[in-house]
Design a protein around this motif. Structure first.
Motif, PDB file in Angstrom:
ATOM      1  N   ASP A 293       0.646  -0.907  -0.394  1.00 31.00           N
ATOM      2  CA  ASP A 293       0.686   0.065   0.122  1.00 31.00           C
ATOM      3  C   ASP A 293       0.905   1.738   0.072  1.00 31.00           C
ATOM      4  O   ASP A 293       0.680   2.168  -0.178  1.00 31.00           O
ATOM      5  CB  ASP A 293      -0.799   0.249   1.095  1.00 31.00           C
ATOM      6  CG  ASP A 293      -0.664  -0.349   3.044  1.00 31.00           C
ATOM      7  OD1 ASP A 293       0.119   0.485   2.645  1.00 31.00           O
ATOM      8  OD2 ASP A 293      -0.562  -1.058   2.923  1.00 31.00           O
ATOM      9  N   ARG A 294       2.371   1.170   0.253  1.00 33.18           N
ATOM     10  CA  ARG A 294       3.093   2.633   0.269  1.00 33.18           C
ATOM     11  C   ARG A 294       3.025   3.053  -1.183  1.00 33.18           C
ATOM     12  O   ARG A 294       3.639   3.457  -0.712  1.00 33.18           O
ATOM     13  CB  ARG A 294       4.328   1.936   1.011  1.00 33.18           C
ATOM     14  CG  ARG A 294       4.388   1.993   2.257  1.00 33.18           C
ATOM     15  CD  ARG A 294       3.806   2.754   3.725  1.00 33.18           C
ATOM     16  NE  ARG A 294       2.815   2.598   3.784  1.00 33.18           N
ATOM     17  CZ  ARG A 294       2.093   3.106   5.017  1.00 33.18           C
ATOM     18  NH1 ARG A 294       2.326   3.945   5.297  1.00 33.18           N
ATOM     19  NH2 ARG A 294       0.315   3.175   4.717  1.00 33.18           N
ATOM     20  N   ILE A 295       3.278   2.212  -2.257  1.00 36.71           N
ATOM     21  CA  ILE A 295       3.234   2.221  -2.798  1.00 36.71           C
ATOM     22  C   ILE A 295       2.371   2.279  -4.249  1.00 36.71           C
ATOM     23  O   ILE A 295       2.703   3.076  -4.461  1.00 36.71           O
ATOM     24  CB  ILE A 295       4.248   0.349  -3.514  1.00 36.71           C
ATOM     25  CG1 ILE A 295       5.467   0.146  -3.187  1.00 36.71           C
ATOM     26  CG2 ILE A 295       4.450   0.138  -4.978  1.00 36.71           C
ATOM     27  CD1 ILE A 295       7.087   1.224  -2.855  1.00 36.71           C
TER      28      ILE A 295
ATOM     29  N   SER B 268      -2.180  10.024   1.648  1.00 31.39           N
ATOM     30  CA  SER B 268      -2.691   8.566   2.009  1.00 31.39           C
ATOM     31  C   SER B 268      -4.066   8.673   1.360  1.00 31.39           C
ATOM     32  O   SER B 268      -4.416   9.068   1.369  1.00 31.39           O
ATOM     33  CB  SER B 268      -2.358   8.089   3.155  1.00 31.39           C
ATOM     34  OG  SER B 268      -3.460   9.126   4.724  1.00 31.39           O
ATOM     35  N   GLY B 269      -4.254   7.735   0.511  1.00 38.30           N
ATOM     36  CA  GLY B 269      -5.717   7.525  -0.120  1.00 38.30           C
ATOM     37  C   GLY B 269      -6.215   8.018  -0.962  1.00 38.30           C
ATOM     38  O   GLY B 269      -7.426   8.647  -1.622  1.00 38.30           O
ATOM     39  N   LYS B 270      -4.067   8.903  -1.675  1.00 31.20           N
ATOM     40  CA  LYS B 270      -4.907   9.414  -2.683  1.00 31.20           C
ATOM     41  C   LYS B 270      -3.568   8.462  -4.144  1.00 31.20           C
ATOM     42  O   LYS B 270      -3.407   7.694  -3.880  1.00 31.20           O
ATOM     43  CB  LYS B 270      -3.508  10.808  -2.526  1.00 31.20           C
ATOM     44  CG  LYS B 270      -4.814  11.760  -1.771  1.00 31.20           C
ATOM     45  CD  LYS B 270      -5.414  12.288  -2.707  1.00 31.20           C
ATOM     46  CE  LYS B 270      -6.319  13.337  -2.189  1.00 31.20           C
ATOM     47  NZ  LYS B 270      -7.434  14.084  -3.038  1.00 31.20           N
TER      48      LYS B 270
ATOM     49  N   ALA C 284      -5.251  18.541   0.305  1.00 31.55           N
ATOM     50  CA  ALA C 284      -5.402  17.394  -0.321  1.00 31.55           C
ATOM     51  C   ALA C 284      -5.335  16.219   0.541  1.00 31.55           C
ATOM     52  O   ALA C 284      -5.847  14.649   0.290  1.00 31.55           O
ATOM     53  CB  ALA C 284      -3.644  17.167  -1.056  1.00 31.55           C
ATOM     54  N   ILE C 285      -5.614  16.445   1.872  1.00 34.46           N
ATOM     55  CA  ILE C 285      -5.667  15.158   2.972  1.00 34.46           C
ATOM     56  C   ILE C 285      -6.835  14.993   3.321  1.00 34.46           C
ATOM     57  O   ILE C 285      -7.133  16.835   4.244  1.00 34.46           O
ATOM     58  CB  ILE C 285      -4.540  15.342   3.857  1.00 34.46           C
ATOM     59  CG1 ILE C 285      -3.246  15.223   3.221  1.00 34.46           C
ATOM     60  CG2 ILE C 285      -4.828  14.063   4.774  1.00 34.46           C
ATOM     61  CD1 ILE C 285      -1.845  15.124   4.351  1.00 34.46           C
ATOM     62  N   LYS C 286      -8.004  14.840   2.704  1.00 39.27           N
ATOM     63  CA  LYS C 286      -9.308  14.710   3.180  1.00 39.27           C
ATOM     64  C   LYS C 286      -9.685  13.691   3.764  1.00 39.27           C
ATOM     65  O   LYS C 286      -8.713  12.414   4.749  1.00 39.27           O
ATOM     66  CB  LYS C 286     -10.180  14.271   2.335  1.00 39.27           C
ATOM     67  CG  LYS C 286     -10.210  16.056   0.715  1.00 39.27           C
ATOM     68  CD  LYS C 286     -11.000  16.912   1.621  1.00 39.27           C
ATOM     69  CE  LYS C 286     -10.354  17.493   0.349  1.00 39.27           C
ATOM     70  NZ  LYS C 286     -10.484  18.872   0.963  1.00 39.27           N
ATOM     71  N   SER C 287     -10.449  13.581   5.329  1.00 33.94           N
ATOM     72  CA  SER C 287     -10.849  12.888   6.298  1.00 33.94           C
ATOM     73  C   SER C 287     -10.697  11.249   6.036  1.00 33.94           C
ATOM     74  O   SER C 287     -10.912  10.389   6.474  1.00 33.94           O
ATOM     75  CB  SER C 287     -11.730  12.423   7.036  1.00 33.94           C
ATOM     76  OG  SER C 287     -13.215  12.921   6.033  1.00 33.94           O
ATOM     77  N   ASP C 288     -11.036  11.111   4.056  1.00 37.84           N
ATOM     78  CA  ASP C 288     -11.252   9.442   3.434  1.00 37.84           C
ATOM     79  C   ASP C 288      -9.790   8.804   3.660  1.00 37.84           C
ATOM     80  O   ASP C 288      -9.616   7.684   3.750  1.00 37.84           O
ATOM     81  CB  ASP C 288     -11.732  10.023   2.935  1.00 37.84           C
ATOM     82  CG  ASP C 288     -11.079  10.286   1.621  1.00 37.84           C
ATOM     83  OD1 ASP C 288     -11.034  11.366   1.307  1.00 37.84           O
ATOM     84  OD2 ASP C 288     -11.617  10.100   0.132  1.00 37.84           O
ATOM     85  N   GLY C 289      -8.846  10.494   3.916  1.00 36.88           N
ATOM     86  CA  GLY C 289      -7.415   9.132   3.253  1.00 36.88           C
ATOM     87  C   GLY C 289      -6.824   8.964   4.546  1.00 36.88           C
ATOM     88  O   GLY C 289      -6.163   8.853   4.938  1.00 36.88           O
ATOM     89  N   ALA C 290      -7.747  10.071   5.488  1.00 36.49           N
ATOM     90  CA  ALA C 290      -7.093   9.891   6.967  1.00 36.49           C
ATOM     91  C   ALA C 290      -7.232   8.464   7.445  1.00 36.49           C
ATOM     92  O   ALA C 290      -6.523   8.020   8.885  1.00 36.49           O
ATOM     93  CB  ALA C 290      -7.809  10.721   8.223  1.00 36.49           C
ATOM     94  N   VAL C 291      -8.007   7.541   7.382  1.00 41.12           N
ATOM     95  CA  VAL C 291      -7.987   6.358   8.078  1.00 41.12           C
ATOM     96  C   VAL C 291      -7.134   5.314   7.813  1.00 41.12           C
ATOM     97  O   VAL C 291      -7.117   4.461   7.863  1.00 41.12           O
ATOM     98  CB  VAL C 291      -9.800   5.693   8.003  1.00 41.12           C
ATOM     99  CG1 VAL C 291      -9.690   5.287   6.296  1.00 41.12           C
ATOM    100  CG2 VAL C 291      -9.841   4.835   8.387  1.00 41.12           C
TER     101      VAL C 291
END
Lengths: 186, 588
Positions: free
Chosen positions: B286-288, B559-561, B579-586
């Motif tokens: 997932d980091r990739i 994350s999530g992008k 750029a960083i929305k809450s859906d990515g924060a999870v």
């Protein structure tokens, strides 16, 4: 008689078919070295990676070869099901993994012991249903029976469902044993 | 042929027969017979660590830098449980490791005996396989089997749990010939038809990209050479995961830098826009990938991996190739050449022009300072000094400093870069450096560290002093848990919950207390001289480099992008917060 009409329609048989969209049910046969902890490894894989187990049976099938056969019924998306097979296949004590559902026709059977406690009309009805399902009486008292029933899981679901209003006390099921049809071995 | 000897003798004999030169360990009640046998021989060196976790990471560093398995010897109960982090770390990063644990005698197992733990149960999910040996006659074979499993197929950690009575009892020793588990036969050679299908895709590719990983390193130096040959033969660009750095040289003209969350702009954009992706020994972590449904949307994917369970796990492969990287690349080069070594040269040349525009962004540029040491600058200067020195090995801890090390230190050979990739284990770097330096006593070994990670396993400095291992701990000291702080700034409204160390030791005095050398630097102008001194000293060094406290690590794919949503260091605050929305924060 307090028997719902067509009671098997709302039984587990119906639930079993009702998988989340995109998911499938598979019966896997897994040949493993019969060594301490092998079942824990398989179960740990399923729980650790969040895979489902609907049924699991295991016992030694080849004493001299120290082999056991695990039959596991699982559900998931095709991608997850492929993962399950690949994850099982790479475990050191696992010899072979066969997908009995996707690799051709197979036979699946489960054995259940079903205890009912009843008298009078319920007792008579339970015996009639026993005959209809070709179950055996393996224990009897004046107010109870233990039936032994073999069949596909949904047949057992249906029988258990019918026994519920007739005084069902206990059910013990073996889980599914399965084997491919035709001359080929695993 | 077999000999009768005690279980403890069998352990040592098996290690010798397996070519083991170094064991990292810590004695205790349940392994005393084995330590007694170690005492009586001279062919295996034992490194006494200060904590069992240190033994596992030292073994990882040893293994990663040599290609040989690392060996750990610890006692029952707490000895085994302390080794768990290192076992999981090795499992995630596919490091061959053999961990031997003592166990209470067989007749006491299950009775809650002193220092008893269900080691097999605890380590089952964090090893490739483990064994409890209840009969001395089975010990030799199990030891050899353990080495086979750890080093064949996808490498990984294994554990052999040996009750104390089994160590004392007599049993037969059998040499390592032909000992392997009867059901384990990993495939190394791939089907020619799948390689041919891959070559056909490569021949027609207009925007091809090699995406390489730790599997190339694990496959051995030959795999790295073959990768270079294939890149040269095709002229395709190449990027790598964190674990694969050094397989293709950073000095090579086809190198785009590391990809992933903190990878280069050009590597991530090339991943997003490529039409044929050749994944060599990597696992679509997932980091990739970033957001999976936006991952390289227009590409055909070729995936080479020795582990079939890595294929189609996160990303569906169009051409799956199960096999060892070196074997597959050898066949691939042969088939590619036999078909005339054709590529779409015009298409690939256009692709390079697009890539050149991304490269022109100079994504690793940063605003330097005359007064404060920027962490990126510190790593750049360290890299320059190491390159002047010659060959070098780098370990890291986990966090911002790890990413800066990956971004700014060039690796031109495999087995030079040891980092905790999959598990992200803070505290990995110091013991890993101990293991690397044991394997390469005359080489420069530097742990690029953060002060917080260093404090997790700093007791291994004592090990380094005892064995005269001149490891260099280069601490980028920002008095913060830098990556946690960065995420709190970007994702949690600048609420810096527990990411600030209100008390830190004086690292120079700490170094002196350990009996090694402490250096401190807080001015950019003094940095080169101080780094040179660190490298010159023939002792372990703790280098306390006081850096800018609030520097963030860029570029970054939030994350999530998706890859093409990545942020550069010069992005303004509004752009970052949008750029960083809450859906990515999870996501982590």
């Amino acid at each position: 008689m307090d028997l719902k009409r067509g009671s098997s329609s709302h039984s587990a048989y119906h639930l079993r078919s009702n998988l989340p969209e995109g998911e499938e049910r598979r019966t896997l046969s897994v040949l493993v070295d019969n060594e301490a902890g092998v079942l824990a490894r398989v179960i740990g894989l399923f729980s650790g990676r969040g895979y489902n187990i609907e049924s699991l049976t295991v016992t030694e099938t080849d004493h001299t070869g120290h082999l056991s056969r695990i039959t596991v019924v699982t559900t998931g998306t095709p991608m997850v099901l492929e993962q399950i097979k690949a994850q099982l296949d790479r475990m050191i004590p696992i010899h072979r993994v066969r997908d009995l559902t996707s690799e051709g026709p197979s036979v699946q059977r489960e054995l259940a012991l079903v205890k009912v406690a009843n008298t009078g009309e319920h007792r008579v009805e339970s015996l009639r249903l026993k005959d209809a399902f070709r179950a055996q009486v393996v224990d009897a008292t004046l107010e109870s029976f233990v039936f032994e029933l073999t069949g596909a899981p949904d047949k057992i679901d249906a029988f258990v469902d019918l026994m519920r209003p007739l005084g069902l006390v206990d059910v013990s099921r073996t889980g599914v044993a399965a084997i491919s049809r035709g001359p080929e071995g695993m | 042929m077999s000999d009768t000897m005690t279980g403890a003798e069998i352990v040592i004999k098996a290690l010798i027969d397996q070519g083991v030169e170094v064991v990292f360990g810590y004695p205790g009640g349940a392994v005393l017979p084995i330590y007694d046998e170690l005492f009586k021989q001279n062919s295996i060196k034992h490194v006494l660590v200060r904590h069992e976790q240190g033994a596992t990471h030292a073994a990882e560093g040893y293994a990663r830098s040599t290609g040989k398995p690392g060996v750990v010897l610890v006692t029952s109960g707490p000895g085994a449980t302390n080794a768990v982090t290192g076992l999981q770390d090795a499992l995630m990063d596919s490091i061959p490791m053999i961990c031997l644990t003592g166990q209470v005698p067989t007749f006491m197992i299950g009775n809650d005996a002193f220092q008893e733990a269900d080691t097999i149960g605890i380590t089952r999910p964090c090893t490739k396989h483990n064994w409890l040996v209840k009969d001395t006659d089975e010990l030799a074979e199990t030891m050899h089997e353990a080495f086979f499993v750890a080093t064949h197929g996808r490498p990984g950690p294994v554990l052999v749990d040996i009750p104390k009575d089994v160590q004392f009892a007599d049993g037969n020793y059998t040499p390592p010939r032909n000992v392997k588990p009867r059901a384990y036969n990993p495939r190394v050679k791939a089907e020619a038809s799948s390689i041919q299908a891959a070559v056909e895709l490569m021949e027609a590719a207009k925007k091809p990209l090699f995406y390489t990983g730790g599997g190339v390193i694990n496959s051995g130096p030959q795999a790295s050479q073959l990768l270079r040959d294939l890149v040269d033969a095709t002229g395709f660009p190449v990027t790598s995961t964190l674990m694969g750095l050094g397989a293709y040289p950073a000095s090579g003209d086809k190198w785009l830098g590391m990809l992933g969350m903190h990878g280069s702009y050009e590597a991530n954009w090339a991943m997003h826009d490529c039409d044929v992706m050749i994944c060599v020994g990597a696992r679509f972590d997932d980091r990739i990938t970033g957001r999976l449904d936006a991952f390289a949307p227009n590409s055909k994917k070729i995936h080479i991996d020795i582990d079939p369970s890595s294929i189609n796990k996160n990303v569906r492969a169009d051409v799956p190739i199960v096999g060892d990287v070196a074997h597959v690349l050898e066949d691939m080069i042969r088939i590619f050449r036999s078909r005339g070594a054709k590529t779409d040269q015009a298409g690939v040349a256009d692709w390079w022009k697009i890539i050149a525009e991304w490269q022109a962004k100079k994504c690793f540029n940063f605003k330097n300072s005359d007064t404060l040491i920027k962490p990126q600058y510190a790593v750049q200067r360290l890299a320059a000094a190491m390159q002047n020195h010659g060959d070098y090995y780098v370990t890291t801890e986990v966090g911002q400093h790890q990413m800066w090390a990956a971004q700014y230190i060039p690796f031109n050979a495999p087995n030079r870069w040891m980092t905790s990739g999959g598990l992200g284990t803070m505290g990995y770097g110091v013991p890993a450096a101990v293991g690397v330096q044991m394997a390469h006593p005359d080489s420069l070994v530097v742990d690029v560290a953060g002060e917080a990670s260093f404090l997790m396993t700093m007791q291994e400095m004592s090990t380094a002093v005892q064995y005269r291992l001149p490891i260099k701990i280069f601490i980028l000291n920002n008095e913060r848990l830098g990556m946690v702080r960065q995420w709190q700034e970007l994702l949690h409204g600048e609420r810096y919950s527990s990411s600030y160390s209100e008390a830190l030791p004086d690292f120079v005095k700490l170094a002196e207390a350990f009996g090694c050398v402490g250096l401190r630097c807080d001015k950019p102008g003094d940095l080169d001289g101080a780094i040179d001194e660190m490298i010159k000293v023939d002792q372990p060094v703790i280098f306390d480099c006081l850096v800018e406290k609030h520097e963030n690590c860029f570029p970054m794919i939030p994350s999530g992008k998706a890859h093409n949503d990545m942020l550069l260091g010069d992005a303004d605050e509004e752009e970052i917060s949008n750029a960083i929305k809450s859906d990515g924060a999870v996501m982590v």
